[in-house]
Design an enzyme around this catalytic site. Sequence first.
Site, PDB file in Angstrom:
ATOM      1  N   ARG A  63       0.841  -1.210   0.000  1.00 48.63           N
ATOM      2  CA  ARG A  63       0.000   0.000   0.000  1.00 48.63           C
ATOM      3  C   ARG A  63       0.870   1.252   0.000  1.00 48.63           C
ATOM      4  O   ARG A  63       2.044   1.218   0.365  1.00 48.63           O
ATOM      5  CB  ARG A  63      -0.908   0.046   1.235  1.00 48.63           C
ATOM      6  CG  ARG A  63      -0.193   0.125   2.583  1.00 48.63           C
ATOM      7  CD  ARG A  63      -0.059   1.507   3.153  1.00 48.63           C
ATOM      8  NE  ARG A  63       0.793   1.551   4.328  1.00 48.63           N
ATOM      9  CZ  ARG A  63       2.084   1.822   4.297  1.00 48.63           C
ATOM     10  NH1 ARG A  63       2.696   2.060   3.159  1.00 48.63           N
ATOM     11  NH2 ARG A  63       2.804   1.867   5.412  1.00 48.63           N
TER      12      ARG A  63
ATOM     13  N   HIS B 238       1.013   7.757  11.221  1.00 46.90           N
ATOM     14  CA  HIS B 238       1.176   7.522  12.665  1.00 46.90           C
ATOM     15  C   HIS B 238      -0.093   7.913  13.435  1.00 46.90           C
ATOM     16  O   HIS B 238      -0.026   8.339  14.579  1.00 46.90           O
ATOM     17  CB  HIS B 238       2.415   8.256  13.215  1.00 46.90           C
ATOM     18  CG  HIS B 238       3.693   7.629  12.740  1.00 46.90           C
ATOM     19  ND1 HIS B 238       4.260   6.546  13.362  1.00 46.90           N
ATOM     20  CD2 HIS B 238       4.492   7.911  11.680  1.00 46.90           C
ATOM     21  CE1 HIS B 238       5.369   6.189  12.703  1.00 46.90           C
ATOM     22  NE2 HIS B 238       5.516   7.003  11.679  1.00 46.90           N
TER      23      HIS B 238
ATOM     24  N   ASP C 123      -2.884   5.638  13.012  1.00 48.97           N
ATOM     25  CA  ASP C 123      -3.712   4.422  13.156  1.00 48.97           C
ATOM     26  C   ASP C 123      -3.659   3.841  14.567  1.00 48.97           C
ATOM     27  O   ASP C 123      -4.687   3.483  15.134  1.00 48.97           O
ATOM     28  CB  ASP C 123      -3.397   3.360  12.079  1.00 48.97           C
ATOM     29  CG  ASP C 123      -1.966   2.843  12.051  1.00 48.97           C
ATOM     30  OD1 ASP C 123      -1.099   3.406  12.754  1.00 48.97           O
ATOM     31  OD2 ASP C 123      -1.716   1.846  11.326  1.00 48.97           O
TER      32      ASP C 123
ATOM     33  N   GLY D 119       8.812   0.904   2.983  1.00 47.42           N
ATOM     34  CA  GLY D 119       7.704   1.717   3.480  1.00 47.42           C
ATOM     35  C   GLY D 119       6.422   1.519   2.685  1.00 47.42           C
ATOM     36  O   GLY D 119       5.491   2.318   2.781  1.00 47.42           O
TER      37      GLY D 119
ATOM     38  N   SER E 298       4.748  -1.467   2.829  1.00 48.32           N
ATOM     39  CA  SER E 298       4.067  -2.590   3.489  1.00 48.32           C
ATOM     40  C   SER E 298       4.363  -3.937   2.866  1.00 48.32           C
ATOM     41  O   SER E 298       3.449  -4.743   2.645  1.00 48.32           O
ATOM     42  CB  SER E 298       2.548  -2.372   3.479  1.00 48.32           C
ATOM     43  OG  SER E 298       2.220  -1.570   4.520  1.00 48.32           O
TER      44      SER E 298
ATOM     45  N   ASP F 276      -2.113  -1.124   7.474  1.00 46.37           N
ATOM     46  CA  ASP F 276      -1.491  -1.831   6.352  1.00 46.37           C
ATOM     47  C   ASP F 276      -2.228  -3.127   6.029  1.00 46.37           C
ATOM     48  O   ASP F 276      -2.459  -3.460   4.864  1.00 46.37           O
ATOM     49  CB  ASP F 276      -0.016  -2.122   6.662  1.00 46.37           C
ATOM     50  CG  ASP F 276       0.774  -0.855   6.955  1.00 46.37           C
ATOM     51  OD1 ASP F 276       0.228   0.240   6.731  1.00 46.37           O
ATOM     52  OD2 ASP F 276       1.925  -0.969   7.409  1.00 46.37           O
TER      53      ASP F 276
ATOM     54  N   TYR G 270       9.895   3.374  16.280  1.00 52.31           N
ATOM     55  CA  TYR G 270       8.443   3.242  16.080  1.00 52.31           C
ATOM     56  C   TYR G 270       7.756   2.979  17.413  1.00 52.31           C
ATOM     57  O   TYR G 270       6.775   3.641  17.782  1.00 52.31           O
ATOM     58  CB  TYR G 270       8.159   2.118  15.075  1.00 52.31           C
ATOM     59  CG  TYR G 270       6.698   1.989  14.702  1.00 52.31           C
ATOM     60  CD1 TYR G 270       6.195   2.650  13.590  1.00 52.31           C
ATOM     61  CD2 TYR G 270       5.822   1.222  15.458  1.00 52.31           C
ATOM     62  CE1 TYR G 270       4.854   2.541  13.234  1.00 52.31           C
ATOM     63  CE2 TYR G 270       4.485   1.109  15.112  1.00 52.31           C
ATOM     64  CZ  TYR G 270       4.009   1.767  13.996  1.00 52.31           C
ATOM     65  OH  TYR G 270       2.682   1.656  13.651  1.00 52.31           O
TER      66      TYR G 270
HETATM   67  C1  GAF Z   1       3.785   1.441   9.576  1.00 50.02           C
HETATM   68  C2  GAF Z   1       2.805   0.699  10.471  1.00 50.02           C
HETATM   69  F1  GAF Z   1       2.822  -0.644  10.182  1.00 50.02           F
HETATM   70  C3  GAF Z   1       1.396   1.266  10.315  1.00 50.02           C
HETATM   71  O1  GAF Z   1       0.517   0.627  11.207  1.00 50.02           O
HETATM   72  C4  GAF Z   1       1.382   2.776  10.531  1.00 50.02           C
HETATM   73  O2  GAF Z   1       1.505   3.089  11.891  1.00 50.02           O
HETATM   74  C5  GAF Z   1       2.482   3.441   9.702  1.00 50.02           C
HETATM   75  O3  GAF Z   1       3.759   2.830   9.904  1.00 50.02           O
HETATM   76  C6  GAF Z   1       2.620   4.913  10.031  1.00 50.02           C
HETATM   77  O4  GAF Z   1       1.466   5.591   9.658  1.00 50.02           O
HETATM   78  O5  GAF Z   1       3.471   1.228   8.230  1.00 50.02           O
END
Ligand code: GAF
Length: 388
Positions: free
Chosen positions: A37, A44, A46, A138, A140, A186, A236
């Site tokens: 995706r 950041h 979700d 980045g 996914s 994701d 993260y």
């Molecule tokens: C990564 C995480 F896997 C997602 O859940 C999300 O937090 C993203 O970073 C940041 O928006 O892809």
Amino acid sequence: MAASVPAVSDLVAAARRQFTRSFGEETPQVAVCAPGRVNLIGEHTDYNQGFVLPMALPLVTVVVGSLNLGQDVTIVTVAEDADEPREVSFSLAGDNSALTPGVPRWANYVKGVIQHYRASPLPGFRAVVASSVPLGGGLSSSASLEVAIYTFLQQLKPDGGDNVAKALSCQKAEHTHAGVPCGIMDQLVSILGKEGQALLIDCRSLEVSPVPLVLPGPLILITNSNLKHSLANSEYAKRRQQCEEAATALGKKSLRDATMKELEGDLSDKVAARHVIEETERTLQAAEALRRGAYKEFGRLMVESHNSLRDLYEVSCRELDQLVSAALEVDGVFGSRMTGGGFGGCTVTLLEAHSVDKAILHMQERFSGTATFFITSPSEGARVLPLS
Ligand code: GAF
């Protein structure tokens, strides 16, 4: 020049050739795929129960394979990585000790999905994995592998669950087997993606609303800095913890419930919270702008999002900032921002079709590294593929 996206049928053919080499059989019983995706805005947010606006990509992970009679599992990847074996075997008999994370690391996602699959015990299987999603870029790659494996397992033994339950199981696999406390974006978009549509996801209710992005119109250009991010590095998890602490300090269940007014006063230790609160609001405005075809407004919100990720949330890096600044210098570019977790990976740029060549050239000139470019459009989520 933008790179061409490999056709899903070519990936299936590569996986089938490997299947024949590894298992001496012509035709696997099942073929599935699940996409990576790109997140257009809502970064950041979700894991703070906010809103996100991603779309599924034509870049996918394919799994082909067949049932085994016993409980033995063998999985082979066609990806070349000199440091890691390309094949792994284990047995599902007995306790779950064979599913403990280890090496090769790519197989941990498979083990995690098996562990959290909603219909145990699973039969054994043999399978090959092939992917066009750049690893650690980045976009996914990990969620697309998790969802592809889950979709494959559903063909071997139906789980009786719905798509949200499936996404939650794949998310759990990432938590327990990759050590990344990711949100749900994701996995959900990899399952629910729709051609021609971005998805506005409410990460609290998990309600998903399509936002049409009809092409021709503006184009979406993904630029890979080829700087591999490592979400598993502590940054993260640290951001997630800061957000949870900020919500607790404000007496809220999550930052979704907090307002900028409540943050008033000394903001110095609350900059992460400010990013999340403003980004959640920006995402709703951006979805509205996209629905109206107000691309300039959408682009302005993308730039605000990038600046906030760079200055407040501090998850960008020099390379991503360079690519975004270069894109914004080109006529016909509506907006540009880093996408995904950050610390490397990709940027996403919304621009007029006639500006694409100019934008790519200019970004190449201004970038200190070697970037790769993809022109993309919203694509279908996970699916079973024909094997004729
Ligand atoms: C990564 C995480 F896997 C997602 O859940 C999300 O937090 C993203 O970073 C940041 O928006 O892809």
